[in-house]
Motif scaffolding. Sequence first.
Motif, PDB file in Angstrom:
ATOM      1  N   SER A  99       0.826  -1.195   0.000  1.00 29.75           N
ATOM      2  CA  SER A  99       0.000   0.000   0.000  1.00 29.75           C
ATOM      3  C   SER A  99       0.865   1.252   0.000  1.00 29.75           C
ATOM      4  O   SER A  99       2.061   1.196   0.298  1.00 29.75           O
ATOM      5  N   ILE A 100       0.251   2.386  -0.320  1.00 30.00           N
ATOM      6  CA  ILE A 100       0.965   3.666  -0.287  1.00 30.00           C
ATOM      7  C   ILE A 100       1.496   3.960   1.116  1.00 30.00           C
ATOM      8  O   ILE A 100       2.665   4.350   1.271  1.00 30.00           O
ATOM      9  N   PRO A 101       0.681   3.790   2.185  1.00 26.89           N
ATOM     10  CA  PRO A 101       1.234   4.020   3.532  1.00 26.89           C
ATOM     11  C   PRO A 101       2.427   3.124   3.853  1.00 26.89           C
ATOM     12  O   PRO A 101       3.371   3.557   4.504  1.00 26.89           O
ATOM     13  N   THR A 102       2.383   1.866   3.394  1.00 30.12           N
ATOM     14  CA  THR A 102       3.517   0.972   3.619  1.00 30.12           C
ATOM     15  C   THR A 102       4.744   1.451   2.849  1.00 30.12           C
ATOM     16  O   THR A 102       5.863   1.461   3.379  1.00 30.12           O
ATOM     17  N   ALA A 103       4.543   1.880   1.619  1.00 27.84           N
ATOM     18  CA  ALA A 103       5.649   2.420   0.838  1.00 27.84           C
ATOM     19  C   ALA A 103       6.237   3.661   1.513  1.00 27.84           C
ATOM     20  O   ALA A 103       7.428   3.959   1.366  1.00 27.84           O
TER      21      ALA A 103
END
Length: 402
Positions: free
Chosen positions: A36-40
């Motif tokens: 996900s974007i938050p994980t990235a």
Amino acid sequence: MPLALLALAIGAFGIGTTEFVIMGLLPEVAGDFGVSIPTAGYLVTGYALGVMFGAPLMTVLGTKISRKRMLMLLMGLFVVGNLLSALAPAFGLMLAGRVVASLAHGAFFGIGSVVAADLVAPDKRAGAISLMFTGLTVANVVGVPLGTLVGQSLGWRVTFGIVAALGVVGLVGVAKLVPDMPKPEGVRLRHELAALKNAQVLLAMAMTVLGFGGVFAAITYIAPMMTHVAGFADGSVTWLLVLFGLGMVGGNLVGGKYADRALMPMLYVSLGALAAVLALFTLTAHDKIAAAVTITLVGALGFATVPPLQKRVLDHAHGAPTLASALNIGAFNLGNALSAWLGGLVIAAGLGYTAPNWVGAVLAAAALALAVLSAALERRERATGTPVAGTAPAERPTVATR
């Protein structure tokens, strides 16, 4: 100016590019690794934490060997880290590469500033240091947008490969152009640590964390915010980052100009305006023109705080500034890490891609509150004649060795 400054500027250009370019490539990296974007966003957080812990660690290590050799070692770490990021088969390995590269960041600027100043006459030292830091500024106007464009067109791995190549150029430049300098003598860690007892030094670092954190809360997620909310095409992120970089250049120049004249008023204005602009960004993000203007203002107001905050740390830790200066560079990146993490939390909670702007506004407002507190404590100390806590221990080594 000696050619050695060019080598230092190239190194600064590469470091600045690798730090900021990831923000324009988060969607591509997330999609490639299936996260996900938050994980990235942990790629931003991990780099920032690496700078925070690596700056003092590598600075202390740098007292044991010659400065030229230390600069070469730092550029070597930078190259290895970016190559690992470019070739990483899994997200975890890319994160590890980011951390390895980040270890060079704080110490390179700290030690590089000393080297730059020693290369020229005393009346040209400020210009020499400024020339080295020009590499970092230009990275945000040229390197980051071009790196984003290359990453979106040819793949993000190509971008990190090019950055690694820049690191090789910087390493060769340091090896060929920077003269041999003896390792620093008389540097004692306990004297450097004594400066950290100064309440004003700690308050300035806290302002750095919160104020710069406000900037990165918004900018970390600028790519998804602009494409999903403002309606820009993916390719538009490149020139939006150019606007952010131009704002940085202007803000840095203005902040540097007024840091000597009216340091605290400069902080009040820049931090207060930054908090207001970030709050408004939740609204202006829905309009393309307004969003572009706001991004420029965020860059300008955020970087207008950098010279006065760095100067305040050095002023109050003047007896032993080396470690304090390195730690303040780490503080900027702690703010990056904190805001990237908090921004990811509010996005993951379903509050939308504009929610990090509110996080940034709160952080900037908290920094403003600390600035007011710091000035009030300073006025009280002057009125009562009480020395600032920690000042005497920081200055004591000079007296004790004579």
